[in-house]
Write a protein that holds these residues in place. Structure first.
Motif, PDB file in Angstrom:
ATOM      1  N   CYS A  32       0.838  -1.210   0.000  1.00  0.00           N
ATOM      2  CA  CYS A  32       0.000   0.000   0.000  1.00  0.00           C
ATOM      3  C   CYS A  32       0.872   1.258   0.000  1.00  0.00           C
ATOM      4  CB  CYS A  32      -0.939   0.000   1.205  1.00  0.00           C
ATOM      5  SG  CYS A  32      -2.284  -1.193   1.100  1.00  0.00           S
ATOM      6  N   ILE A  33       1.942   1.252   0.812  1.00  0.00           N
ATOM      7  CA  ILE A  33       2.861   2.391   0.834  1.00  0.00           C
ATOM      8  C   ILE A  33       3.514   2.571  -0.534  1.00  0.00           C
ATOM      9  CG2 ILE A  33       5.000   3.295   1.829  1.00  0.00           C
ATOM     10  CD1 ILE A  33       4.245   1.900   4.438  1.00  0.00           C
ATOM     11  N   ASN A  34       3.969   1.470  -1.113  1.00  0.00           N
ATOM     12  CA  ASN A  34       4.592   1.538  -2.436  1.00  0.00           C
ATOM     13  C   ASN A  34       3.621   2.056  -3.487  1.00  0.00           C
ATOM     14  OD1 ASN A  34       6.906   0.546  -1.298  1.00  0.00           O
ATOM     15  ND2 ASN A  34       6.928  -1.375  -2.421  1.00  0.00           N
ATOM     16  N   MET A  35       2.378   1.578  -3.459  1.00  0.00           N
ATOM     17  CA  MET A  35       1.389   2.023  -4.429  1.00  0.00           C
ATOM     18  C   MET A  35       1.096   3.512  -4.269  1.00  0.00           C
ATOM     19  SD  MET A  35       0.673  -0.450  -6.420  1.00  0.00           S
ATOM     20  CE  MET A  35       2.357  -1.043  -6.198  1.00  0.00           C
ATOM     21  N   LEU A  36       1.058   3.988  -3.022  1.00  0.00           N
ATOM     22  CA  LEU A  36       0.833   5.413  -2.766  1.00  0.00           C
ATOM     23  C   LEU A  36       1.955   6.253  -3.368  1.00  0.00           C
ATOM     24  CD1 LEU A  36      -0.763   7.679  -1.359  1.00  0.00           C
ATOM     25  CD2 LEU A  36       0.569   7.212   0.709  1.00  0.00           C
ATOM     26  N   LEU A  37       3.197   5.816  -3.168  1.00  0.00           N
ATOM     27  CA  LEU A  37       4.337   6.561  -3.706  1.00  0.00           C
ATOM     28  C   LEU A  37       4.388   6.473  -5.234  1.00  0.00           C
ATOM     29  CD1 LEU A  37       7.091   5.609  -1.098  1.00  0.00           C
ATOM     30  CD2 LEU A  37       5.752   7.709  -1.228  1.00  0.00           C
TER      31      LEU A  37
END
Length: 317
Positions: A32-37
């Motif tokens: 989720c963090i990676n997708m946000l970035l």
């Protein structure tokens, strides 16, 4: 790992353990963090022309793919779900490739910082958008080396009947003989030796510039040093992962009951953990990404403020 079982015998149900739940929670959080970035990078055009942000985007994609595929293999292995050998080969190609793409990209990012700090007048030429695109192609070409070597040894050793079987898919399943394991280990350690020397050289050169710098440049140089140190730590975690099979063999000879605990610890520490450092290094430490993240998240709802706005509209139009 391969077996002669039929399709009806390839599924062996096992209860969901706390280990699977912990792994899934960690993987979901990091994805989720990676997708946000990734969304931030795609939306902000100013990141599209910077070499270090483009390379950071590559690491985000690489880490996300590797997390997803290794998590699928983890679940299939835990529940002892077998699959056709050809499907296992396809998945393993992706895992073997992106296992190396991330550390090679980290090395390229370190070199970009080296050029920016030690060769600032040539940074615009060497780290242009076009040069970065060529660099990404080179990264994937270099990273495919171990994958090609491992699969070539496997194809040369495996019989035709092996491809018709079902197997519990792991990357280690393609090591049919002991010498293949030694070759694989030697190739990986050669790669990480070259990357380690490159990062160490960049650190020493940046350190020399930092000692001679003053004012604002000194501050930027020290920030570059911290980034290189974090890249080196991330590379170290990836390197330790290569030693995990040797640790597991030693533990297996001492106490077989500990092998599952050791493998679980290795997977968390040296597979998942290194993949969560890239968002921390650039996604949260970098001011531009942090500001873009703040702008992406809407401010908290304030009923009183909204009511006042409506009153102002009614009174003043």
């Amino acid at each position: 790992m391969a077996g002669n079982n039929s399709v009806n015998d390839v599924f062996f149900p096992r209860p969901v353990s706390y280990r699977v739940i912990i792994v899934e929670i960690l993987v979901i959080i990091f994805l989720c963090i990676n997708m946000l970035l990734i969304v931030i990078f795609v939306k902000k055009e100013c990141f599209h022309t910077s070499a270090r942000y483009i390379l950071f985007f590559v690491t985000l994609l690489s880490d996300s793919v590797l997390l997803l595929m290794s998590d699928i293999l983890f679940i299939l292995t835990h529940f002892e779900i077998a699959m056709p050998v050809w499907l296992c080969i396809t998945i393993s190609v992706v895992v073997l490739l992106y296992f190396i793409v991330t550390p090679v990209t980290l090395t390229a990012m370190t070199l970009e910082r080296y050029v920016a700090i030690c060769m600032p007048l040539r940074h615009g030429q060497l780290c242009s958008t076009r040069s970065t695109m060529y660099c990404i192609l080179i990264i994937h070409g270099v990273s495919s080396g171990p994958c090609i070597i491992i699969l070539s040894m496997f194809f040369a050793s495996a019989s035709l009947n092996f491809y018709k079987q079902f197997m519990i898919c792991t990357v280690d399943a393609f090591t049919l003989y002991r010498w293949q394991d030694h070759v694989r280990s030697a190739v990986y350690q050669f790669y990480f030796l070259i990357m380690g020397i490159t990062i160490a050289y960049s650190y020493v050169q940046i350190m020399k510039v930092a000692k001679a710098a003053s004012g604002e440049k000194k501050k930027l140089t020290h920030k570059g040093l911290k980034t290189v140190i974090l890249h080196a730590f991330q590379l170290l975690l990836c390197l330790i992962q290569l030693w995990c099979p040797f640790i597991e063999i030693a533990v297996f000879q001492i106490d077989f009951s500990l092998i599952l605990n050791v493998r679980y610890f290795n997977y968390i520490m040296f597979n998942i953990a290194p993949r969560c450092l890239s968002p921390l290094i650039y996604g949260l430490r970098d001011e531009n990404f942090f500001l873009a993240l703040k702008n992406l998240i809407p401010p908290p709802h304030n009923p009183e403020k909204d009511k006042q706005k409506r009153m102002d509209v009614l009174m003043y139009g």
